[in-house]
Scaffold this motif. Structure first.
Motif, PDB file in Angstrom:
ATOM      1  N   UNK A  96       0.854  -1.184   0.000  1.00  0.00           N
ATOM      2  CA  UNK A  96       0.000   0.000   0.000  1.00  0.00           C
ATOM      3  C   UNK A  96       0.893   1.239   0.000  1.00  0.00           C
ATOM      4  N   UNK A  97       0.610   2.142  -0.929  1.00  0.00           N
ATOM      5  CA  UNK A  97       1.405   3.358  -1.083  1.00  0.00           C
ATOM      6  C   UNK A  97       0.497   4.563  -0.904  1.00  0.00           C
ATOM      7  N   UNK A  98       0.735   5.315   0.137  1.00  0.00           N
ATOM      8  CA  UNK A  98       0.028   6.583   0.345  1.00  0.00           C
ATOM      9  C   UNK A  98       0.982   7.711  -0.027  1.00  0.00           C
ATOM     10  N   UNK A  99       0.483   8.673  -0.801  1.00  0.00           N
ATOM     11  CA  UNK A  99       1.351   9.661  -1.436  1.00  0.00           C
ATOM     12  C   UNK A  99       1.067  11.065  -0.909  1.00  0.00           C
ATOM     13  N   UNK A 100       1.647  11.425   0.228  1.00  0.00           N
ATOM     14  CA  UNK A 100       1.436  12.791   0.738  1.00  0.00           C
ATOM     15  C   UNK A 100       2.125  13.842  -0.117  1.00  0.00           C
ATOM     16  N   UNK A 115       9.770  -5.224 -17.587  1.00  0.00           N
ATOM     17  CA  UNK A 115       9.290  -5.210 -16.208  1.00  0.00           C
ATOM     18  C   UNK A 115       7.782  -5.014 -16.243  1.00  0.00           C
ATOM     19  N   UNK A 116       7.054  -5.880 -15.553  1.00  0.00           N
ATOM     20  CA  UNK A 116       5.599  -5.769 -15.475  1.00  0.00           C
ATOM     21  C   UNK A 116       5.178  -5.699 -14.014  1.00  0.00           C
ATOM     22  N   UNK A 117       4.018  -5.115 -13.788  1.00  0.00           N
ATOM     23  CA  UNK A 117       3.542  -4.836 -12.431  1.00  0.00           C
ATOM     24  C   UNK A 117       2.027  -4.805 -12.447  1.00  0.00           C
ATOM     25  N   UNK A 118       1.409  -5.263 -11.363  1.00  0.00           N
ATOM     26  CA  UNK A 118      -0.034  -5.072 -11.172  1.00  0.00           C
ATOM     27  C   UNK A 118      -0.215  -3.882 -10.248  1.00  0.00           C
ATOM     28  N   UNK A 119      -0.966  -2.883 -10.722  1.00  0.00           N
ATOM     29  CA  UNK A 119      -1.120  -1.624  -9.998  1.00  0.00           C
ATOM     30  C   UNK A 119      -2.591  -1.318  -9.786  1.00  0.00           C
ATOM     31  N   UNK A 120      -2.961  -1.087  -8.529  1.00  0.00           N
ATOM     32  CA  UNK A 120      -4.320  -0.677  -8.173  1.00  0.00           C
ATOM     33  C   UNK A 120      -4.328   0.841  -8.044  1.00  0.00           C
ATOM     34  N   UNK A 121      -5.185   1.495  -8.824  1.00  0.00           N
ATOM     35  CA  UNK A 121      -5.321   2.948  -8.787  1.00  0.00           C
ATOM     36  C   UNK A 121      -6.612   3.290  -8.055  1.00  0.00           C
ATOM     37  N   UNK A 122      -6.492   4.021  -6.968  1.00  0.00           N
ATOM     38  CA  UNK A 122      -7.651   4.347  -6.146  1.00  0.00           C
ATOM     39  C   UNK A 122      -8.594   5.306  -6.867  1.00  0.00           C
ATOM     40  N   UNK A 123      -9.850   5.239  -6.489  1.00  0.00           N
ATOM     41  CA  UNK A 123     -10.833   6.201  -6.991  1.00  0.00           C
ATOM     42  C   UNK A 123     -10.655   7.582  -6.360  1.00  0.00           C
ATOM     43  N   UNK A 124      -9.922   7.626  -5.259  1.00  0.00           N
ATOM     44  CA  UNK A 124      -9.720   8.898  -4.569  1.00  0.00           C
ATOM     45  C   UNK A 124      -8.647   9.696  -5.301  1.00  0.00           C
ATOM     46  N   UNK A 125      -9.073  10.571  -6.209  1.00  0.00           N
ATOM     47  CA  UNK A 125      -8.164  11.386  -6.994  1.00  0.00           C
ATOM     48  C   UNK A 125      -8.547  12.861  -6.839  1.00  0.00           C
ATOM     49  N   UNK A 126      -7.718  13.642  -6.143  1.00  0.00           N
ATOM     50  CA  UNK A 126      -8.022  15.073  -5.984  1.00  0.00           C
ATOM     51  C   UNK A 126      -8.157  15.797  -7.321  1.00  0.00           C
ATOM     52  N   UNK A 166      -4.625   8.615  -4.026  1.00  0.00           N
ATOM     53  CA  UNK A 166      -4.453   7.221  -3.620  1.00  0.00           C
ATOM     54  C   UNK A 166      -5.353   6.841  -2.458  1.00  0.00           C
ATOM     55  N   UNK A 167      -4.980   5.749  -1.766  1.00  0.00           N
ATOM     56  CA  UNK A 167      -3.718   5.004  -1.896  1.00  0.00           C
ATOM     57  C   UNK A 167      -3.647   4.173  -3.175  1.00  0.00           C
ATOM     58  N   UNK A 168      -2.415   3.834  -3.538  1.00  0.00           N
ATOM     59  CA  UNK A 168      -2.129   2.923  -4.630  1.00  0.00           C
ATOM     60  C   UNK A 168      -1.664   1.595  -4.022  1.00  0.00           C
ATOM     61  N   UNK A 169      -1.838   0.529  -4.780  1.00  0.00           N
ATOM     62  CA  UNK A 169      -1.399  -0.787  -4.318  1.00  0.00           C
ATOM     63  C   UNK A 169      -0.570  -1.423  -5.427  1.00  0.00           C
ATOM     64  N   UNK A 170       0.619  -1.890  -5.076  1.00  0.00           N
ATOM     65  CA  UNK A 170       1.542  -2.508  -6.022  1.00  0.00           C
ATOM     66  C   UNK A 170       1.673  -3.990  -5.695  1.00  0.00           C
ATOM     67  N   UNK A 171       1.675  -4.830  -6.733  1.00  0.00           N
ATOM     68  CA  UNK A 171       1.822  -6.269  -6.502  1.00  0.00           C
ATOM     69  C   UNK A 171       2.397  -6.936  -7.740  1.00  0.00           C
ATOM     70  N   UNK A 172       3.064  -8.063  -7.483  1.00  0.00           N
ATOM     71  CA  UNK A 172       3.427  -9.027  -8.518  1.00  0.00           C
ATOM     72  C   UNK A 172       4.300  -8.427  -9.617  1.00  0.00           C
ATOM     73  N   UNK A 173       5.460  -7.912  -9.232  1.00  0.00           N
ATOM     74  CA  UNK A 173       6.437  -7.496 -10.234  1.00  0.00           C
ATOM     75  C   UNK A 173       7.030  -8.750 -10.875  1.00  0.00           C
ATOM     76  N   UNK A 174       7.203  -8.714 -12.194  1.00  0.00           N
ATOM     77  CA  UNK A 174       7.836  -9.837 -12.872  1.00  0.00           C
ATOM     78  C   UNK A 174       8.591  -9.319 -14.094  1.00  0.00           C
ATOM     79  N   UNK A 175       9.556 -10.114 -14.516  1.00  0.00           N
ATOM     80  CA  UNK A 175      10.301  -9.851 -15.744  1.00  0.00           C
ATOM     81  C   UNK A 175       9.786 -10.827 -16.785  1.00  0.00           C
ATOM     82  N   UNK A 176       9.086 -10.307 -17.801  1.00  0.00           N
ATOM     83  CA  UNK A 176       8.478 -11.193 -18.793  1.00  0.00           C
ATOM     84  C   UNK A 176       8.797 -10.703 -20.193  1.00  0.00           C
TER      85      UNK A 176
END
Length: 689
Positions: free
Chosen positions: A567-571, A594-605, A678-688
């Motif tokens: 979980x990434x909170x971006x002050x 490099x690949x990544x699964x990224x969750x983008x929050x609905x909370x966007x100022x 955010x918050x943003x959520x990062x998961x499952x980095x892989x090299x593909x």
């Protein structure tokens, strides 16, 4: 392709198999997130991405995980090797209490269901503390069994018929209806937390034989003479300094239970040794140990639970689920006792009810405790991941878990009208971006309460709506309702053929649809991800990622693979997310993107500009320092969901360096976003490729 042998030989074979895979034509691999086909003239032998993924998994595993061998074992020929008497004898021996026998320990345990003085005046009894009538919620209806006792300050039904077991001897014969039989061994490694504070639970379920439908088919009251005792031993981590990876010997033991060539007799012997002796060569102690059943209170310790519907003369009563701690003394002052405890993650229904005044527990629960847990309850899109963010305050956990008469039906308790708790939950959901419609991607107040209900013992064993109708379903805000059970149990005294084509062959005890179709597939994935994936790249290792600007936390709700995401909170508008050094050994051949699964929050100022994410890579041993490796614009990503994102193709020299398996690889992700988004959520980095 399959590889026989142990988990150790598998790792060596895996490297060889992956090297062979690397020799396939290189011109055919450039998957985009939405692509379904393979680019390139060779088409990689016309394989699709899904087929490639399956092939990779076949190359990576020594053999397929058999869920009914490596996760939950119910074969009669195996579980019959476990006896309740042997389990209690091991605990008695470890305690060092002179003269204590398995029979006495069992009888003292069952005597806790009686009113004082019972048959053993020195054990806690269910009416030692009288129930507060105002805490009985909902109020008792005419003809209901009165609630006279309490545990943890909350009402419990007292006495219970099961207390009559304190005058019986279940060990006098293995054929009597008061004897107990083991029905299930369960591997719950999925309960091991990301920090490896422990290695999960390893359970044994014992059922009273009077509940077996074949025991006496002529007896009409068979279904009302049932009692389950579940020993839920929580194993310590043998190497805590390694975090969750310290649990690997335990996971590999369970993986090897699926070895195709392993006989039933061998599996039975190995499982019995695991429970009674542990894995001495790996420093893993026995599951059956007096320290593993809650001797020390707290969230990192096990417990003993009961699920009983043992009636004799009564026309009706409720299924009751209770929880116990096994406590013991010292070598100088030995003792051993089974002590009634509160049921964890099981708030009393009264806490949800509107119009309650003068009870500080209710005020606190409705004002802050549950509202503060809404984000975590809402985060998961899988019933297996439903959880509270932390342990509930002890004072709010009920003394037993019932669904009938509604003691754990939170939907019934909260009602449909306006209330403080409803308003507080709704406010939290609104702040998260939910429109409360209950449609896909949004949750209603009732669905949040339904998720809390599913976490309670009774709610998981009898998932019903506010009406408590057996034909109803529990809506938890997913496309499917909460999965079905075997009517207040997930295991059964009934058996079925191991091989359906051989009805006269070996048999196994039946499991619920929820276990077979929902819980076991998830536990298999947790086990597979642990064995195959890099803990740093999977964000499974707390503290492996740091940031001088962002606020980081391990999150176990919004997860794409494994058991955790970051979980990434971006002050700030600019936020560096930096990994610790990791090795690509075991990841080779490394792909070129490099690949990544990224969750983008609905909370966007600033909804019109979300920002962008870039990645840098460093391999100091190869002379590579903060090399830019790509940028992704976030505006086009779906908000409120995980998105697969990929970055630019890595330079050939960098790819060569990664495939040399260096141990000093470091990634840095830079979020250029609106501050406080955010918050943003990062998961499952892989090299593909």
């Amino acid at each position: 392709m399959s590889v026989s042998g142990s988990a150790g030989t598998w790792r060596r074979a895996r490297h060889a198999a992956l090297a062979a895979l690397a020799l396939l034509p290189a011109a055919c691999a450039d998957f985009e997130p939405a692509d379904g086909d393979v680019d390139g003239s060779s088409e990689l032998f016309d394989a699709t991405e899904v087929e490639l993924g399956e092939a990779a998994e076949e190359l990576s595993l020594p053999f397929a995980i058999d869920r009914l061998k490596s996760l939950t074992v119910t074969e009669v020929d195996i579980v019959s090797q476990f006896s309740l008497k042997d389990v209690l004898q091991q605990l008695v021996t470890q305690s060092g209490v002179p003269g204590l026998t398995p029979l006495t320990l069992f009888q003292r345990f069952m005597d806790t269901y009686r009113e004082a003085p019972g048959l053993f005046s020195s054990v806690p009894h269910c009416d030692d503390t009288a129930a507060n009538p105002n805490d009985v919620f909902p109020p008792p209806q005419p003809g209901e069994t009165p609630t006279t006792g309490s545990i943890n300050g909350w009402p419990v039904r007292c006495p219970r018929t099961v207390g009559q077991e304190s005058a019986s001897d279940p060990f006098s014969t293995t054929a009597g209806d008061n004897a107990y039989m083991a029905t299930t061994l369960a591997n719950r490694f999925d309960l091991a937390p990301p920090d490896g504070a422990h290695c999960g639970e390893y359970r044994i379920v014992f059922a009273r034989k009077s509940g077996h439908p074949d025991f006496d088919a002529a007896r009409p009251d068979q279904t009302s003479r049932r009692n389950f005792i579940i020993f839920e031993g929580r194993l310590p981590n043998p190497t805590p300094s390694l975090g969750r990876q310290g649990c690997r010997p335990i996971v590999e033991f369970w993986l090897n239970q699926s070895t195709p060539s392993k006989t039933v007799a061998t599996r039975a012997a190995e499982l019995k040794s695991f429970y009674f002796n542990g894995l001495p060569a790996s420093g893993v102690g026995p599951v059956i140990h007096i320290d593993n059943y809650g001797h020390t209170p707290g969230p990192n310790n096990g417990q003993i639970r009961t699920n009983e519907f043992l009636l004799f003369q009564e026309a009706f009563d409720a299924w009751s689920l209770r929880e116990y701690r096994l406590t013991h003394g010292t070598s100088g002052s030995p003792s051993l006792n089974v002590i009634p405890s509160f049921v964890k993650d099981n708030p009393s229904a009264k806490l949800f009810a509107p119009g309650i005044s003068g009870d500080s527990r209710v005020t606190s629960f409705q004002g802050t405790v549950l509202p503060d847990m809404v984000e975590r309850l809402a985060a998961a899109d899988d019933v297996n991941r439903f959880a509270y963010p932390s342990a509930l305050p002890d004072s709010m956990n009920a003394g037993e878990s019932l669904m009938i008469p509604l003691q754990n039906n939170y939907l019934n308790a909260i009602g449909s009208g306006t209330s403080t708790l409803r308003t507080n939950i709704a406010n939290k959901l609104t702040a998260m971006g939910s429109n409360l419609s209950g449609t896909a991607g949004n949750l209603s107040v009732d669905q949040i309460v339904g998720r809390a209900q599913s976490l309670a013992c009774a709610g998981c064993h009898e998932p019903v709506d506010a009406t408590n109708s057996p034909s109803s379903t529990l809506d938890v805000g997913l496309s499917d309702p909460f999965p079905t059970t075997l009517v207040f149990t997930h295991t059964s005294e009934k058996t079925e053929p191991v091989d359906p084509s051989n009805v006269n062959g070996p048999r196994r005890f039946i499991l619920s649809t929820a276990v077979l179709d929902v819980f076991l597939p998830f536990r298999e994935k947790v086990m597979t991800d642990f064995l195959l994936n890099n803990a740093t790249l999977g964000f499974e290792k707390p503290g492996a990622w740091t940031s001088p600007q962002a606020l980081l936390a391990t999150h176990t709700g919004r997860v794409k693979e494994g058991i955790a995401s970051l979980e990434v909170r971006t002050p700030s508008a600019f936020n560096e997310i930096v990994s610790s050094n990791f090795s690509t050994s075991g990841l080779t051949p490394v792909g070129n993107k490099i690949k990544l699964d990224l969750f983008v929050s609905k909370q966007q100022p600033n909804p019109s500009w979300v920002g962008n994410l870039e990645v840098l890579i460093s391999i100091p041993s190869a002379g590579i320092h903060n090399q830019w490796a790509g940028n992704v614009v976030l505006n086009g990503l779906t908000r409120g969901a995980f998105n697969p994102v990929q970055f630019s193709q890595l330079p050939a020299a960098t790819l060569t360096a990664l495939n040399a398996a260096p141990s000093d690889v470091k990634l840095q992700f830079n979020f250029n976003v609106t501050a406080n988004s955010g918050p943003y959520y990062m998961d499952n980095i892989r090299f593909e490729n």
